[in-house]
Design a protein around this motif. Structure first.
Motif, PDB file in Angstrom:
ATOM      1  N   UNK A   1      35.531   2.409  32.265  1.00 36.81           N
ATOM      2  CA  UNK A   1      35.012   3.638  32.826  1.00 36.81           C
ATOM      3  C   UNK A   1      33.764   3.822  32.734  1.00 36.81           C
ATOM      4  N   UNK A   2      32.726   4.480  33.469  1.00 38.12           N
ATOM      5  CA  UNK A   2      31.510   4.548  33.286  1.00 38.12           C
ATOM      6  C   UNK A   2      31.268   5.329  32.308  1.00 38.12           C
ATOM      7  N   UNK A   3      29.975   4.776  31.576  1.00 40.53           N
ATOM      8  CA  UNK A   3      29.400   5.360  30.077  1.00 40.53           C
ATOM      9  C   UNK A   3      29.501   4.225  29.181  1.00 40.53           C
ATOM     10  N   UNK A   4      29.222   4.651  27.801  1.00 35.78           N
ATOM     11  CA  UNK A   4      29.189   3.628  26.652  1.00 35.78           C
ATOM     12  C   UNK A   4      30.448   3.134  26.127  1.00 35.78           C
ATOM     13  N   UNK A   5      30.415   1.832  25.852  1.00 40.45           N
ATOM     14  CA  UNK A   5      31.690   1.257  25.103  1.00 40.45           C
ATOM     15  C   UNK A   5      31.143   0.538  24.080  1.00 40.45           C
ATOM     16  N   UNK A   6      31.721   0.681  22.905  1.00 42.44           N
ATOM     17  CA  UNK A   6      31.348  -0.359  21.803  1.00 42.44           C
ATOM     18  C   UNK A   6      32.570  -1.545  21.823  1.00 42.44           C
TER      19      UNK A   6
ATOM     20  N   UNK B   1      25.623 -12.838  22.804  1.00 44.57           N
ATOM     21  CA  UNK B   1      24.845 -12.971  24.229  1.00 44.57           C
ATOM     22  C   UNK B   1      24.282 -11.501  24.420  1.00 44.57           C
ATOM     23  N   UNK B   2      24.470 -10.464  23.598  1.00 43.64           N
ATOM     24  CA  UNK B   2      24.318  -9.175  23.913  1.00 43.64           C
ATOM     25  C   UNK B   2      23.148  -8.540  22.709  1.00 43.64           C
ATOM     26  N   UNK B   3      22.154  -8.108  23.208  1.00 41.52           N
ATOM     27  CA  UNK B   3      21.070  -7.648  22.054  1.00 41.52           C
ATOM     28  C   UNK B   3      21.377  -6.257  21.654  1.00 41.52           C
ATOM     29  N   UNK B   4      22.036  -5.618  22.653  1.00 40.32           N
ATOM     30  CA  UNK B   4      22.412  -4.250  22.424  1.00 40.32           C
ATOM     31  C   UNK B   4      23.527  -3.984  21.281  1.00 40.32           C
ATOM     32  N   UNK B   5      23.128  -3.365  20.336  1.00 35.81           N
ATOM     33  CA  UNK B   5      24.343  -3.170  19.313  1.00 35.81           C
ATOM     34  C   UNK B   5      24.102  -1.864  18.395  1.00 35.81           C
ATOM     35  N   UNK B   6      24.736  -1.189  18.011  1.00 39.67           N
ATOM     36  CA  UNK B   6      24.680  -0.147  16.989  1.00 39.67           C
ATOM     37  C   UNK B   6      25.535  -0.371  15.555  1.00 39.67           C
TER      38      UNK B   6
ATOM     39  N   UNK C   1      28.077  -3.468  12.164  1.00 36.04           N
ATOM     40  CA  UNK C   1      27.581  -3.332  13.807  1.00 36.04           C
ATOM     41  C   UNK C   1      28.407  -3.557  14.628  1.00 36.04           C
ATOM     42  N   UNK C   2      28.254  -3.024  15.629  1.00 29.67           N
ATOM     43  CA  UNK C   2      29.283  -3.034  16.970  1.00 29.67           C
ATOM     44  C   UNK C   2      28.260  -3.326  18.289  1.00 29.67           C
ATOM     45  N   UNK C   3      28.929  -4.355  19.057  1.00 30.47           N
ATOM     46  CA  UNK C   3      27.945  -4.707  20.423  1.00 30.47           C
ATOM     47  C   UNK C   3      28.332  -3.385  21.169  1.00 30.47           C
ATOM     48  N   UNK C   4      27.396  -3.229  22.056  1.00 27.69           N
ATOM     49  CA  UNK C   4      27.193  -1.892  23.098  1.00 27.69           C
ATOM     50  C   UNK C   4      27.225  -2.346  24.480  1.00 27.69           C
ATOM     51  N   UNK C   5      27.784  -1.780  25.106  1.00 35.77           N
ATOM     52  CA  UNK C   5      27.730  -1.924  26.731  1.00 35.77           C
ATOM     53  C   UNK C   5      27.821  -0.639  27.439  1.00 35.77           C
ATOM     54  N   UNK C   6      27.039  -0.554  28.392  1.00 33.78           N
ATOM     55  CA  UNK C   6      27.021   0.699  29.236  1.00 33.78           C
ATOM     56  C   UNK C   6      27.115   0.371  30.961  1.00 33.78           C
ATOM     57  N   UNK C   7      28.291   1.111  31.286  1.00 32.08           N
ATOM     58  CA  UNK C   7      28.710   0.769  32.462  1.00 32.08           C
ATOM     59  C   UNK C   7      28.239   2.362  33.319  1.00 32.08           C
ATOM     60  N   UNK C   8      27.471   1.628  34.654  1.00 31.69           N
ATOM     61  CA  UNK C   8      26.855   2.810  35.506  1.00 31.69           C
ATOM     62  C   UNK C   8      28.021   3.314  36.364  1.00 31.69           C
ATOM     63  N   UNK C   9      27.776   4.475  36.628  1.00 36.79           N
ATOM     64  CA  UNK C   9      29.059   5.401  37.572  1.00 36.79           C
ATOM     65  C   UNK C   9      28.871   4.767  38.722  1.00 36.79           C
TER      66      UNK C   9
END
Length: 479
Positions: free
Chosen positions: A440-445, A459-464, A471-479
């Motif tokens: 779904x659109x939005x943020x996923x860890x 392969x993903x520099x974005x994490x929190x 830490x968890x990797x983070x991916x954003x899905x655009x609407x």
């Protein structure tokens, strides 16, 4: 006065940067103090700076006039202002962040944090079904993918806007047009559920002609509207006193959806989520099948229901098992009912066409009473005896883990599957491992699980950071 979203975002930034505020810069002239929105205005600004300030924060010229006159308290467009002279050329003036103002509504939809976090609803809001309850048919119509909103009266208003989930709650993006007896606007929308409000000369209000509304997370209410995609029609029982509709989409509630009498019988228009739905009519308290629908099935509990499919048609196939007497399909899309979806035997195996909404689904085949995963689908979830096949309808994201060729098993788990400890099994490829999935659109860890070891996505520099410090990797899905 119109208040722009960027004004609030700027104020939020200033909240997070105390000390950086400067009264000499129009862009840094707004801040929130307690329950008031405070501006600083400098008479020594150049004309271009004054114009920048007015445009940036959309300040009414009447407000500026009162400030320059030195008026300490005044009201403009129903908003009560207070002004205070700081020096010979500098003034501070403020307005309350109270209910009914544009500011309040904006605060309903953003969270003022140092990083300016948005909590906007975007586009269509998830819903299984829905119907509208407007006073008068002209208040809202939906035809050929275009929604027509009509706000009657308010002849005195100078400007009216509509703001909602369909325009990211913009306060300026969707103005309404004034006509003889009110205000109108047409918006191209896909079928589904939306929330909205009107803004009449800066004041936010619910749609007075719409009985559908829901409380938002900040304690106020939004009007709710559905853009329809289906009409149930029952061309029979013209002498009935009451006809209701109930189905799997509304948990078989017999007292909710009442049909209107039509020229040939009864009908009800509604939004119905994509997928397969079971239903029946209730005619004067007697449950009946849809006489115009040949698609009927037993539910395994002694009932027979009518079925309707909307959206993506997927054909489930099970090769072989030609000696089986019966093969059923069951999954989370039909509450794992093991006696409802009987598959059809072919020369190669078994098939069943079935409508599903966009999303991820778990399923199994039941061969003469024995539950099995789909042998042609490598994507599964679970372990041991508790393994289900995973199906993604209209996938929009591919998880990829490069390398790890010696691994025996790689899966991915995250916020999208409740951090399932087994995760979604990934498929081995020539580059490593991958999984197509719908998010779904939005943020996923998420994290990958390689032979039982949880790792970040290399392969993903974005994490929190997480509560475990790993830490968890983070991916954003655009609407």
């Amino acid at each position: 006065m119109r208040m722009k979203l960027k004004m609030i975002l700027l104020c939020a930034y200033l909240l997070a940067s105390v000390g950086a505020w400067s009264q000499t810069n129009p862009k840094n002239s707004c801040r929130i103090v307690g329950d008031r929105l405070v501006f600083t205005y400098n008479l020594n600004w150049t004309e271009s700076q004054k114009k920048e300030f007015i445009d940036l924060f959309d300040i009414d010229s009447a407000v500026i006039t009162n400030i320059e006159k030195g008026t300490k308290e005044f009201t403009v467009n129903g908003v009560a202002w207070k002004s205070n002279k700081i020096s010979a050329s500098v003034f501070e003036f403020s307005m309350p962040l109270n209910e009914g103002s544009a500011i309040q509504q904006t605060r309903d939809n953003i969270t003022l944090e140092p990083n300016i976090k948005y909590t906007f609803e975007e586009g269509v809001i998830f819903s299984n079904y829905g119907v509208n309850y407007f006073d008068g048919e002209s208040a809202f119509t939906y035809k050929n993918g275009v929604a027509h909103f009509f706000l009657p009266d308010y002849d005195y208003a100078k400007r009216v806007y509509i703001s909602g989930s369909f325009n990211a709650w913009s306060t300026i993006k969707t103005p309404m047009q004034k006509i003889e007896n009110g205000w109108v606007v047409s918006i191209k929308l896909q079928p589904g559920k939306y929330t909205y409000k009107y803004i009449v000369d800066g004041r936010w209000m619910h749609d007075p002609n719409n009985k559908q509304r829901e409380k938002n997370e900040h304690g106020s209410y939004n009007s709710v509207v559905y853009c329809y995609n289906h009409k149930f029609t029952l061309n029979a029982f013209p002498n009935a006193q009451k006809v209701m509709l109930a189905g799997s989409f509304n948990n078989w509630n017999p007292n909710e959806l009442r049909l209107k009498k039509s020229e040939n019988g009864w009908e009800i228009s509604m939004f119905l989520r994509e997928g397969t739905h079971a239903y029946k009519y209730i005619v004067d308290n007697i449950w009946v099948l849809d006489p115009a629908n040949k698609d009927i099935r037993p539910d395994g509990r002694g009932n027979i229901n009518s079925f309707i499919g909307i959206g993506n048609l997927f054909i489930f196939k099970l090769k072989g098992y030609l000696n089986a007497d019966r093969v059923y399909l069951a999954g989370n899309f039909n509450a794992w009912n093991d006696k409802e979806l009987l598959m059809k035997k072919t020369e190669e195996g078994w098939i069943l066409p079935y409508n599903l909404a966009t999303g991820n689904f778990e399923y199994k085949f039941i061969v003469d009473g024995k539950w099995i995963t789909d042998p042609d689908n490598p994507n599964t979830i679970g372990s041991g005896e508790y393994i289900n096949s995973i199906l993604a309808i209209n996938p929009n994201y591919k998880f990829k883990l490069i390398g790890f060729f010696d691994a025996q098993s790689v899966s991915v788990s995250g916020s999208f599957n409740g951090w399932n400890r087994d995760g979604y099994k990934m498929k081995k490829t020539s580059e490593g491992w991958e999984l197509l999935i719908y998010l779904k659109p939005g943020k996923h860890t998420y994290k990958f699980i390689v032979d039982g070891k949880w790792i970040l996505d290399p392969g993903n520099k974005l994490w929190e950071q997480n509560e475990f410090g790993t830490g968890n990797s983070v991916v954003w899905i655009n609407p």
